[in-house]
Enzyme design. Sequence first.
Site, mmCIF file in Angstrom:
data_model
loop_
_atom_site.group_PDB
_atom_site.id
_atom_site.type_symbol
_atom_site.label_atom_id
_atom_site.label_comp_id
_atom_site.label_asym_id
_atom_site.label_seq_id
_atom_site.Cartn_x
_atom_site.Cartn_y
_atom_site.Cartn_z
ATOM 1 N N THR A 1 48.719 13.304 24.943
ATOM 2 C CA THR A 1 48.613 13.971 26.242
ATOM 3 C C THR A 1 47.475 13.426 27.101
ATOM 4 O O THR A 1 47.362 13.792 28.264
ATOM 5 C CB THR A 1 48.391 15.484 26.059
ATOM 6 O OG1 THR A 1 47.165 15.686 25.343
ATOM 7 C CG2 THR A 1 49.554 16.122 25.301
ATOM 8 N N LYS A 2 46.633 12.555 26.495
ATOM 9 C CA LYS A 2 45.480 11.990 27.204
ATOM 10 C C LYS A 2 45.413 10.492 26.938
ATOM 11 O O LYS A 2 45.957 10.004 25.951
ATOM 12 C CB LYS A 2 44.191 12.661 26.722
ATOM 13 C CG LYS A 2 44.112 14.117 27.107
ATOM 14 C CD LYS A 2 42.748 14.669 26.728
ATOM 15 C CE LYS A 2 42.494 15.966 27.359
ATOM 16 N NZ LYS A 2 42.825 17.153 27.030
ATOM 17 N N LYS B 1 40.012 7.224 14.073
ATOM 18 C CA LYS B 1 38.991 6.224 13.786
ATOM 19 C C LYS B 1 39.177 5.015 14.676
ATOM 20 O O LYS B 1 40.201 4.854 15.329
ATOM 21 C CB LYS B 1 39.032 5.806 12.309
ATOM 22 C CG LYS B 1 40.260 5.020 11.911
ATOM 23 C CD LYS B 1 40.169 4.614 10.443
ATOM 24 C CE LYS B 1 41.262 3.663 10.030
ATOM 25 N NZ LYS B 1 41.081 3.199 8.674
ATOM 26 N N ASN C 1 62.673 1.217 17.727
ATOM 27 C CA ASN C 1 63.409 1.533 16.510
ATOM 28 C C ASN C 1 64.506 2.554 16.818
ATOM 29 O O ASN C 1 64.713 2.922 17.972
ATOM 30 C CB ASN C 1 62.435 2.029 15.440
ATOM 31 C CG ASN C 1 62.865 1.653 14.036
ATOM 32 O OD1 ASN C 1 64.037 1.761 13.688
ATOM 33 N ND2 ASN C 1 61.914 1.209 13.244
ATOM 34 N N GLY D 1 56.721 6.980 14.084
ATOM 35 C CA GLY D 1 57.943 7.739 14.255
ATOM 36 C C GLY D 1 57.701 9.132 14.814
ATOM 37 O O GLY D 1 56.666 9.749 14.567
ATOM 38 N N HIS E 1 57.574 18.968 34.642
ATOM 39 C CA HIS E 1 58.110 20.000 35.532
ATOM 40 C C HIS E 1 57.014 21.019 35.834
ATOM 41 O O HIS E 1 56.052 21.145 35.077
ATOM 42 C CB HIS E 1 59.328 20.673 34.890
ATOM 43 C CG HIS E 1 60.431 19.701 34.620
ATOM 44 N ND1 HIS E 1 61.252 19.213 35.606
ATOM 45 C CD2 HIS E 1 60.817 19.081 33.475
ATOM 46 C CE1 HIS E 1 62.107 18.355 35.079
ATOM 47 N NE2 HIS E 1 61.867 18.242 33.796
#
Length: 190
Positions: free
Chosen positions: A165-166, A183, A85, A142, A115
């Site tokens: 992050t996982k 869920k 999008n 979004g 970094h």
Amino acid sequence: MSMTELEKLQAGLPYDVNDPEVNARKLSAATGCARLEAIPVTDAAAKDAAIRDLFGSVGKNPNILPGFYCDNGKNIFVGDEFLANYRVTILDIAPVRMGNNVWIGPGSLLSTVNHPLSRDGRRKHLGIAKPIVIGDDVWIGGNVTIVAGVHIGNNVIVAAGAVVTKDVPDNTLVGGVPAKKIKDLPLTDE
């Protein structure tokens, strides 16, 4: 024999983000993104051709709306019915592989580069690249951020504004900062 910065990048080792070979990929991608951006959204055939020229591989019926940016382009591999999008950025200095029916919401960022935490590493302009893998039937809401090294399974929804992050298992709705399981998702409408 010492490795080039590009070889270090490809091996998943710290590399100099300002290296001329690395930077050449970014400049090529910027040119491809500008070419795509210049095509009217109503010219589906020209958009399709530009996407196929920019990406590493593309399935059937890709759609990228205005404001798309990437770091390499040739490291993006998408399946059928891909949608990016408005204002999507994919920093694909390492590979980004997506299955079929992946939709990415407006303002989202997928970044394969990170970094160092150390000041000295950042002063040396070091980057560390890790691939991102996204399965089939994934809806990324979004303003989502997906960081380097993450694997997202099949039939996943990432809620708007999440920071992933996982790894995310199949059939899961995740959201929040950092993203956590909200869920399980059904496979069919009930």
